[in-house]
Design an enzyme around this catalytic site. Structure first.
Site, PDB file in Angstrom:
ATOM      1  N   CYS A 378       1.302   1.606  -3.251  1.00 23.12           N
ATOM      2  CA  CYS A 378       0.217   2.535  -2.979  1.00 23.12           C
ATOM      3  C   CYS A 378       0.163   3.139  -1.683  1.00 23.12           C
ATOM      4  O   CYS A 378      -0.706   3.281  -0.865  1.00 23.12           O
ATOM      5  CB  CYS A 378      -0.981   1.691  -3.145  1.00 23.12           C
ATOM      6  N   ALA A 379       1.594   3.387  -1.092  1.00 16.69           N
ATOM      7  CA  ALA A 379       1.652   3.867   0.480  1.00 16.69           C
ATOM      8  C   ALA A 379       3.054   5.042   0.181  1.00 16.69           C
ATOM      9  O   ALA A 379       3.739   4.760   0.947  1.00 16.69           O
ATOM     10  CB  ALA A 379       1.717   2.993   1.309  1.00 16.69           C
TER      11      ALA A 379
END
Ligand SMILES: Cc1ncc(COP(=O)(O)O)c(C=O)c1O
Length: 476
Positions: A378-379
């Site tokens: 999620c980055a």
């Protein structure tokens, strides 16, 4: 529960001895190295859930003894969270919600950006939860502080963005620690610089809170933190709670982002008198068991001592970095120096050359009983930078994803430590990675193009043997 002077911390947690099936047909003790995502529950937390369930009742609106007790427990939990982050209850409030994502979304909707103070300054190393909520606010212009080639926050760039945008910057929002590299950001120094230009400062401490002491400091201290967000499920209390600790003055203004029961003092058909903070920000029935379990986890962490937590995790990280350096074809991203472990968290992203991150993670799970996370965590922007993926390669992957093919999305394997992990467990994952690197694994793995995941041919787990297969007589 007395928890001092315990030689190691495993006894404090539930489920660490659980056996899971592996590909050769045997069972093995599961090792969890996915703590940056979620952590197992502390036994103290489970005891709270059980003990409190006896008295659990409606919060705030009930008059019976159980309701009053539940309200008392809920409000005490708020105080415990405020104390944990060093917040002054006169200036700050604790708003409970589901998790950090919900907390940052609330802050993004409730922070009073204006046409002249419209900039939210964040970084390219954020979890999407501290990026997307700002992007979707039409009144906000998001500006990103970049990272250095080794993935650290670029403080020169921060300084130059502060100079460039000055008084237009309303709020700086930065993670206390990265969920990809474990880097600690200098949040207090950054807060001081933000305050110097009249902006406020928010720290996403989803990763930091389980591992380091946080001190929001008094509002008169230039290094203070105006907002802090955290998730209980990353702090050994997975019962659906998160917290936004933030300034009372900001949340006392305007209309709450979610409205309904619990947010009001009075409603007529013509108007509404909103309740005081924090109630006006907690629409609907609150999760009192979640709040009580977060408070218990905090009390347990405090009893152990955050310094002891950090010291134990630093030891694990140093040991892991040292041993991983001996694995052929293994590349660690971010800091690889075992001497720097005090300045980072125990989060280690890595790859085995020539092997898909999806495949390595699958083999660790299916053949060694080791749980890790793989992918972009999620980055995405940070990971693509860290891996030095070119614009044109990103474009190709994008096209594939749009066609429903996720098989080639770049990514890494992440090992992340919790308080209960041991050096013996670290040795187990290092040995497993060595074997995978030497192609010493059994399974014949096939990839699902739609998800990118690998599974060994012929593998059919019997989940009901582990959970869900209750005897008929014990069902209601
Ligand atoms: C740095 C950081 N911020 C925010 C989040 C989001 O947390 P949650 O999924 O609990 O909302 C995470 C989750 O991994 C995280 O690592």
């Amino acid at each position: 529960m007395k928890i001092k002077n315990i030689p190691h911390y495993q006894n404090l947690f539930e489920g660490l001895m659980a056996q899971v099936p592996i590909l050769d047909g045997s069972k093995i003790r599961y090792i969890n190295f996915d703590n940056a995502a979620s952590t197992p529950p502390l036994k103290s937390v489970l005891k709270t859930v059980n003990d409190f369930s006896v008295y659990y009742s409606s919060v705030h609106r009930g008059t019976g003894f159980k309701s009053q007790l539940s309200t008392h427990v809920y409000e005490q939990a708020r105080q415990t969270v405020l104390n944990f982050v060093g917040a002054d209850p006169k200036t700050h409030t604790c708003i409970f919600g589901k998790n950090t994502t919900e907390a940052i979304n609330k802050l993004a909707r409730r922070f009073p950006f204006t046409p002249t103070r419209d900039i939210l300054l964040t970084t390219t190393m954020e979890h999407h939860s501290n990026d997307l909520p700002w992007r979707v606010n039409p009144h906000v212009k998001v500006v990103y502080i970049t990272t250095t080639p080794d993935g650290c926050l670029n403080m020169d760039d921060y300084q130059s963005k502060l100079r460039k945008y000055g008084q237009r910057i309303a709020l700086v929002s930065v993670s206390g620690a990265s969920n990809v590299t474990g880097y600690l950001n200098p949040i207090y120094e950054m807060a001081e610089k933000a305050h110097a230009i009249g902006a406020q400062f928010a720290a996403d401490t989803a990763q930091l809170a389980p591992h380091r002491e946080i001190d929001m400091l008094h509002l008169t201290d230039p290094r203070h933190l105006d907002y802090v967000t955290l998730s209980a499920h990353k702090m050994y209390a997975p019962f659906g709670t998160g917290a936004l600790i933030g300034r009372r003055d900001i949340f006392s203004q305007g209309t709450p982002d979610l409205v309904g029961g619990g947010t009001v003092s009075m409603v007529t058909l013509k108007d509404v008198i909103w309740a005081d903070v924090p109630e006006r920000e907690e629409a609907g029935s609150p999760n009192v068991i979640g709040a009580a379990s977060l408070a218990t986890a905090i009390e347990s962490l405090e009893e152990i001592g955050m310094d002891a937590v950090a010291a134990h995790e630093a030891e694990l990280t140093a040991h892991a970095l040292d041993r991983l350096s001996g694995v052929g074809d293994l590349k660690i991203y971010g800091d690889t120096d075992p001497k720097n472990v005090e300045n980072r968290l125990g989060v280690i992203p890595l790859n085995l050359k020539g092997k898909s991150h999806n495949l390595v993670a699958a083999i660790l799970g299916y053949e060694f009983g080791i749980g890790v996370r793989n992918g972009c965590f999620c980055a995405h922007p940070y990971l693509l930078d860290l891996m030095k993926i070119t614009e044109s390669a990103v474009g190709q992957v994008r096209k594939s994803v749009l066609r429903g093919n996720r098989s080639n999305i770049p990514g890494l394997v992440r090992i992340s430590f919790g308080l209960y992990n041991t050096t013996t467990e670290v040795d187990a994952v290092v040995d497993a990675l060595k074997k995978i690197s030497n192609d010493e694994y059994e399974g014949d793995y096939v990839q699902d193009i739609a998800t990118g995941e690998f599974t060994p041919k012929g593998w059919e787990p019997e989940f009901e043997d582990y959970f869900g297969g209750l005897e008929t007589s014990t069902r209601l």
